[in-house]
Design a protein around this motif. Structure first.
Motif, mmCIF file in Angstrom:
data_model
loop_
_atom_site.group_PDB
_atom_site.id
_atom_site.type_symbol
_atom_site.label_atom_id
_atom_site.label_comp_id
_atom_site.label_asym_id
_atom_site.label_seq_id
_atom_site.Cartn_x
_atom_site.Cartn_y
_atom_site.Cartn_z
ATOM 1 N N UNK A 145 7.434 5.947 14.924
ATOM 2 C CA UNK A 145 6.528 4.997 14.273
ATOM 3 C C UNK A 145 7.065 4.475 12.942
ATOM 4 N N UNK A 146 7.686 5.345 12.156
ATOM 5 C CA UNK A 146 8.207 4.865 10.876
ATOM 6 C C UNK A 146 9.408 3.952 11.078
ATOM 7 N N UNK A 187 3.391 -0.837 17.874
ATOM 8 C CA UNK A 187 3.855 0.555 17.788
ATOM 9 C C UNK A 187 3.269 1.285 16.590
ATOM 10 N N UNK A 188 2.741 0.546 15.635
ATOM 11 C CA UNK A 188 2.132 1.199 14.477
ATOM 12 C C UNK A 188 0.683 1.558 14.757
ATOM 13 N N UNK A 236 0.837 -1.205 0.000
ATOM 14 C CA UNK A 236 0.000 0.000 0.000
ATOM 15 C C UNK A 236 0.872 1.255 0.000
ATOM 16 N N UNK A 237 2.070 1.133 0.515
ATOM 17 C CA UNK A 237 3.033 2.237 0.501
ATOM 18 C C UNK A 237 4.418 1.608 0.554
ATOM 19 N N UNK A 288 7.923 0.642 11.815
ATOM 20 C CA UNK A 288 7.460 -0.027 10.590
ATOM 21 C C UNK A 288 8.644 -0.665 9.857
ATOM 22 N N UNK A 315 9.109 11.851 2.614
ATOM 23 C CA UNK A 315 8.789 11.207 1.334
ATOM 24 C C UNK A 315 9.927 11.274 0.328
ATOM 25 N N UNK A 329 9.921 9.376 13.210
ATOM 26 C CA UNK A 329 8.492 9.373 13.513
ATOM 27 C C UNK A 329 7.665 9.453 12.250
ATOM 28 N N UNK A 330 8.151 10.260 11.299
ATOM 29 C CA UNK A 330 7.337 10.542 10.121
ATOM 30 C C UNK A 330 7.993 10.051 8.836
ATOM 31 N N UNK A 331 7.234 10.129 7.755
ATOM 32 C CA UNK A 331 7.729 9.734 6.446
ATOM 33 C C UNK A 331 8.311 10.961 5.762
#
Lengths: 254, 284
Positions: free
Chosen positions: B224-225, B205-206, B42-43, B228, B54, B50-52
């Motif tokens: 979080x990332x 954690x996700x 999906x990605x 993942x 991009x 913490x974040x993507x």
């Protein structure tokens, strides 16, 4: 165990192994009974997460330095329909959020009315069901303040958010629903600001929901009305949301 | 056989709880891995933090068009770009039509792009895995099986020779084959109690709801990332474990090993006859 039994057992194992090939999985994914079985785990996750985490447990709040340069919008990036376009053209000066259903005092709240309510600004992480995350600073009216004004009846169990966007080619309008626990949570907002500015169109102008303990698709954008209900079986597909009607879990806590 | 000194002895090696939890675990891992790849698709990009960010995933799959107008599937890893057309980034669906997707349709459940259904499979078998692992743990502690996995001082001393004999594919025969060697012990302990626990934790954690009480863990993992990414890497290490496990099963007597994990009975050769144990003289 005799050799015969053993052979039969091995044959059985091989046969079931054959059944469980990926083609089999695709077939199972289209059978009601099997999908119902798989989805029983949603209730278990919902129950376990509510048992482990306190009702008012707060989502982590970050600092300004953590804010993502772009708050990636997903799904619809604009509202649709003449009414929405007319409101947008006038900068939502004529916008009024309708709040009705199982409430003592149905209300129509303009953006100014909403901005006069107790508000909150929070820097939180937005997690998309696809797997990515971004951080943004949200400003909005506390949903609990709206509820105090409209006074839900004792039978009220869910809030249904009716939106102006229709995603994809289906033509059906986006909608979402949350329960009273999330509705009264201190971080649950009707947000009208993002990163210190007016909420951009792509992120759901003029008003979007923030439910910080669930995934992005729960956070309805382009909200036109809130309906307080006892159940959502008779609304649209009956599963409590646009994506829920398309197979996604109603409880999006994971 | 009667004149030779070698006796075939049968040992009831794996108890029923062990056999059931072993196969249930194998089943869960199979469905978790393939539905996990559906969710990854999906990605199909992974990040740290913490974040993507991009613009800079450390792992990314996708497709692009070359100047010649040809579609190419690529996998970018730490800035390196590999042409992975046909498998990663760009692969054929069931009808043979090329599709831009992370992992190919023959590696995902369901085969087509269907995130909601992949999640249904994943969370169902995640719960089954956790329940199964808990039952195994209770049984392993109560039955003393766990003790058999804790390395002794002699085990540690045999570490070097065990590594060498594994590389040479020399495996203990006779009675010694009925006990776990140091590398087996470490592989099982690390995989079950280290990686197994960590893949559940990184999975949780996700969850935005679980994150309200897992702040400390997220801090340690890096966000979080990162969780993942680690979740994905542990899944890869499970695949590696399964390959090594199956390889060792094959080189140390596949039928005997398979039987011992189905009926519990493990056969081995010994030259010291023991009246107390039942002997078996046929070759099965």
């Amino acid at each position: 165990m005799t050799d015969n039994n053993r052979r039969r057992l091995l044959k059985g194992l091989l046969a079931s192994g054959g059944l469980l090939t990926l083609t089999g999985c695709d077939k199972l994914s289209r059978s009601d009974w099997f999908v119902d079985t798989l989805r029983s785990s949603e209730k278990l996750s919902n129950f376990a997460q509510h048992a482990i985490t306190p009702r008012k447990a707060m989502a982590k709040e970050f600092t300004r330095a953590d804010i993502s340069p772009i708050h990636r919008p997903n799904g619809s990036t604009n509202g649709s329909g003449q009414e929405y376009q007319r409101l947008a053209a006038n900068n939502f000066a004529d916008y009024a959020l309708r709040v009705d259903g199982l409430v003592k005092n149905p209300a129509r709240l303009s953006l100014n009315d909403l901005k006069a309510l107790p508000s909150r600004t929070q820097i939180t992480r937005h997690d998309c069901v696809e797997g990515w995350s971004v951080i943004g600073e949200w400003t909005g009216a506390k949903l609990s303040a709206v509820l105090e004004q409209v006074q839900p009846l004792p039978s009220a169990r869910y809030l249904v958010f009716h939106c102006a966007d229709s995603y994809g080619s289906t033509g059906s309008r986006y909608y979402e629903s949350i329960d009273m626990e999330d509705a009264y949570h201190p971080q649950t907002l009707l947000a009208y600001g993002l990163n210190g500015e007016t909420l951009p169109t792509a992120n759901g102008a003029p008003l979007r929901l923030r439910v910080e303990r669930q995934l992005g698709y729960k956070m309805a954008k382009f909200i036109m009305a809130i309906e307080v209900v006892e159940n959502f079986e008779d609304i649209e597909g009956g599963n409590g949301g646009f994506w829920e009607d398309r197979g996604y879990a109603w409880y999006a806590g994971i | 056989m009667k004149n030779s000194k070698a006796h075939t002895r049968t040992l009831y090696r794996h108890g029923l709880p062990m056999r059931i939890t072993h196969w249930a675990n194998a089943l869960c891992l199979f469905f978790l891995l393939l539905s996990g790849l559906q969710i990854f698709n999906a990605h199909p990009h992974l990040y740290w933090g913490s974040v993507s960010d991009f613009d800079s995933p450390w792992l990314s799959m996708g497709a692009h068009r070359t100047e010649a107008g040809e579609m190419v599937g690529h996998t970018r890893l730490f800035g390196w770009e590999l042409n992975t057309t046909g498998v990663l980034g760009l692969s054929s669906d069931a009808n043979g039509d090329p599709q831009v997707r992370g992992f190919p349709s023959w590696l995902t459940i369901p085969s087509g792009r269907w995130l909601a259904m992949g999640r249904n499979w994943h969370f169902f078998f995640a719960w089954l895995l956790v329940i199964n692992a808990s039952l195994f743990f209770v049984w392993a502690v109560a039955s003393g099986h766990l003790k058999k996995l804790i390395p002794t001082r002699e085990d540690w001393r045999s570490f070097g020779s065990s590594v060498i004999s594994h590389i040479k594919l020399q495996h203990p025969a006779g009675e010694e084959a009925t006990r776990y060697n140091i590398l087996q012990k470490l592989a099982y302990l690390i995989t079950i109690f280290g990686l197994g626990a960590l893949i559940v934790i990184t999975g949780l954690c996700m969850s935005p709801r679980m994150d309200t009480v897992m702040g400390g863990v997220l801090e340690v993992l890096g966000g979080r990332q990162s969780a993942r990414s680690i979740h994905f890497l542990i899944a890869c290490s499970f695949v590696l474990f399964v390959f090594v496990h199956l390889f060792e099963v094959v080189v140390t007597g596949p039928l005997n090993n398979l039987r011992s994990m189905i009926t519990g009975n493990f056969r081995y050769q010994t030259d010291t006859p023991d009246k107390h144990e039942k002997e078996s003289h046929h070759d099965g």
